[in-house]
Design an enzyme around this catalytic site. Structure first.
Site, PDB file in Angstrom:
ATOM      1  N   CYS A  88       0.835  -0.980  -0.077  1.00  0.00           N
ATOM      2  CA  CYS A  88      -0.108  -0.108  -0.236  1.00  0.00           C
ATOM      3  C   CYS A  88       0.815   1.584  -0.102  1.00  0.00           C
ATOM      4  O   CYS A  88       0.793   2.188  -0.674  1.00  0.00           O
ATOM      5  CB  CYS A  88      -1.262  -0.295   1.246  1.00  0.00           C
ATOM      6  N   TYR A  89       1.525   1.347   0.927  1.00  0.00           N
ATOM      7  CA  TYR A  89       2.779   2.657   0.983  1.00  0.00           C
ATOM      8  C   TYR A  89       3.299   2.688  -0.382  1.00  0.00           C
ATOM      9  O   TYR A  89       3.633   3.613  -0.587  1.00  0.00           O
ATOM     10  CB  TYR A  89       3.862   2.411   2.321  1.00  0.00           C
TER      11      TYR A  89
END
Length: 347
Positions: A155-156
Site C-alpha cells: 500500500c505505501y
C-alpha cells in the site's frame, strides 16, 4: 461471456474481505473458493453479514488445501496471506495450473538477499522470483497481462512509486534527495490482536513507526532504482493515524539542475492523463483520503517550492483498495483481457 472461476486464499482478513466485496460483485467472476482455517465450514454471509443476500455469499469457507482449491475448477487465486506463508501455497497452485495474484511481500523483490535483509528469514521460493511480475498496472500493464504469477504491490509503495516513476524516468529529480512521509489507517496493520492497535491506543492519536527501515522500503527502492536507472536510497517515514482506511503520502525531492518545474505537471499528464485509475489534481491541489476510500483511484497533486528548489508530490489512496485488493483485481482484468474498469467502478 464465460465467468472466471476464482479463489481467495486467506479471505477472512481485512484485505480478504475487500476482495470478497469486489469479486462477489464482479460481472465476469465466479467465486468458487474462499479459505480460512478459523472460519472453515461457515458461509461467507455468516462471517460477514454485510454480504447477506448477495449472489454467491452462501459459499462456505474451506481449508487452504491446494488440491481442494484446484478441484473447484478455479483458474486464478488471490493470496491474502502473511509473507513467508504465501510462497508455499503459491507454488502448489502454480503447479496445479492456476494463475496466482499474491498480495503478500513474498514475490515483490527480485533479490532473495534483499528479502532476507528486510523480512528476517531466507526467501521461501527464490526460484520463482525471476518469473514474478511486480503488479503495478500503470507501470507494468503488458507484463501483468502475460503473467502467471503477479506480486501485487504494498500500500505505501503504490502511493510513493506512482507519482515518482515518471519524473525519475524523465530525469527531473535528484534521486538521492527523496523523502517520503506517509500516513495510514489502522486497517493497514492487518486483522490481528495487538495492544498497540486497539481503539483506546489509536483514537485521538498519531505516531510514526517502523523507522528508519520499514519493510516496504525494499520494494520502493527497487522500483525507483529501475525507473532512475541507478541505485536509489530514500528516507521513508510511515505514520499511523486514527482512521479505518486510507493513505496520504507527501514526497519531496530536489529538482535537478536545468530541469523545469513546469515539466512536472506535463510529464505526469503525458504518462497518466489517459489512465483509468490515476486522477491528476494538478498543481497546488492536495489529495484527501475521503475522496479515494472504497475506490481504486489514486489522486495525485503537486507543487514546487522555489525557496528550497524542492518538488512536493502528494497522493492519496485506499490502503485496502488501490493499495491492496482493488489493485489486485485490476491485475486480474489485465490477465484475462477484460475491460480495465470491470468490477472496479465505485464499488
Amino acid at each position: 461471456m464465460k465467468r472466471i472461476k476464482t479463489a481467495i486464499v486467506g479471505a477472512s482478513g481485512y484485505t480478504g474481505q475487500e476482495l470478497l466485496r469486489l469479486l462477489l460483485l464482479h460481472p465476469h467472476v465466479e467465486l468458487v473458493a474462499a479459505t480460512s482455517r478459523q472460519e472453515e465450514g461457515r458461509a461467507l454471509s455468516a462471517v460477514f453479514p454485510r454480504f447477506s443476500k448477495v449472489d454467491g455469499a452462501d459459499l462456505p469457507f474451506m481449508l487452504p488445501d491446494p488440491d481442494a482449491i484446484a478441484a473447484t475448477g478455479a483458474e486464478v487465486a488471490f493470496l491474502a496471506l502473511p509473507h513467508g506463508v504465501a510462497a508455499e501455497i503459491a507454488r502448489a497452485l502454480l503447479e496445479r495450473g492456476l494463475k496466482v495474484i499474491d498480495l503478500s511481500a513474498d514475490f515483490r523483490l527480485r533479490s532473495a538477499a534483499t528479502y532476507e535483509e528486510f523480512y528476517g528469514h531466507p526467501h521461501p521460493a527464490p526460484d520463482l522470483l525471476e518469473e514474478a511480475v511486480y503488479g503495478l498496472p500503470e507501470v507494468r500493464g503488458e507484463a501483468i497481462a502475460a503473467a502467471r504469477l503477479v506480486a501485487s504491490p504494498g500500500c505505501y509503495p503504490t502511493s510513493i512509486i506512482l507519482p515518482l516513476v515518471p519524473l525519475l524516468k524523465a530525469d527531473l529529480l535528484e534521486p538521492s534527495t527523496i523523502i517520503a512521509n506517509s500516513m495510514s489507517g489502522v486497517s493497514g496493520a492487518g486483522k490481528k490482536a495487538d495492544l498497540s492497535l486497539i481503539f483506546c491506543e489509536c483514537n485521538e492519536s498519531a505516531r510514526a513507526y517502523g523507522v528508519p527501515k520499514h519493510r516496504h522500503l525494499s520494494e520502493i527502492e527497487q522500483e525507483l532504482s529501475i525507473a532512475a536507472g541507478e541505485d536509489v536510497t530514500i528516507s521513508f517515514i510511515p505514520h499511523l493515524i486514527p482512521v479505518n482506511a486510507g493513505i496520504v503520502t507527501t514526497t519531496t525531492a530536489t529538482l535537478k539542475d536545468g530541469a523545469s518545474a513546469e515539466a512536472i505537471g506535463r510529464v505526469l499528464d503525458e504518462v497518466y492523463g489517459a489512465m483509468d485509475f490515476v486522477r491528476l489534481l494538478g498543481e497546488g491541489s492536495c489529495p484527501d483520503t475521503k475522496n479515494v476510500t472504497r475506490t481504486n483511484f489514486i489522486d495525485i497533486g503537486w507543487t514546487f517550492d522555489p525557496r528550497t528548489n524542492r518538488v512536493i508530490l502528494m497522493s492519496a489512496e485506499d490502503n485496502l483498495g488501490k493499495g491492496a485488493g482493488s489493485q489486485a483485481v485490476q491485475s486480474l482484468n489485465l490477465i484475462f483481457g477484460l475491460e480495465p474498469t470491470a468490477g472496479l467502478q465505485f464499488v
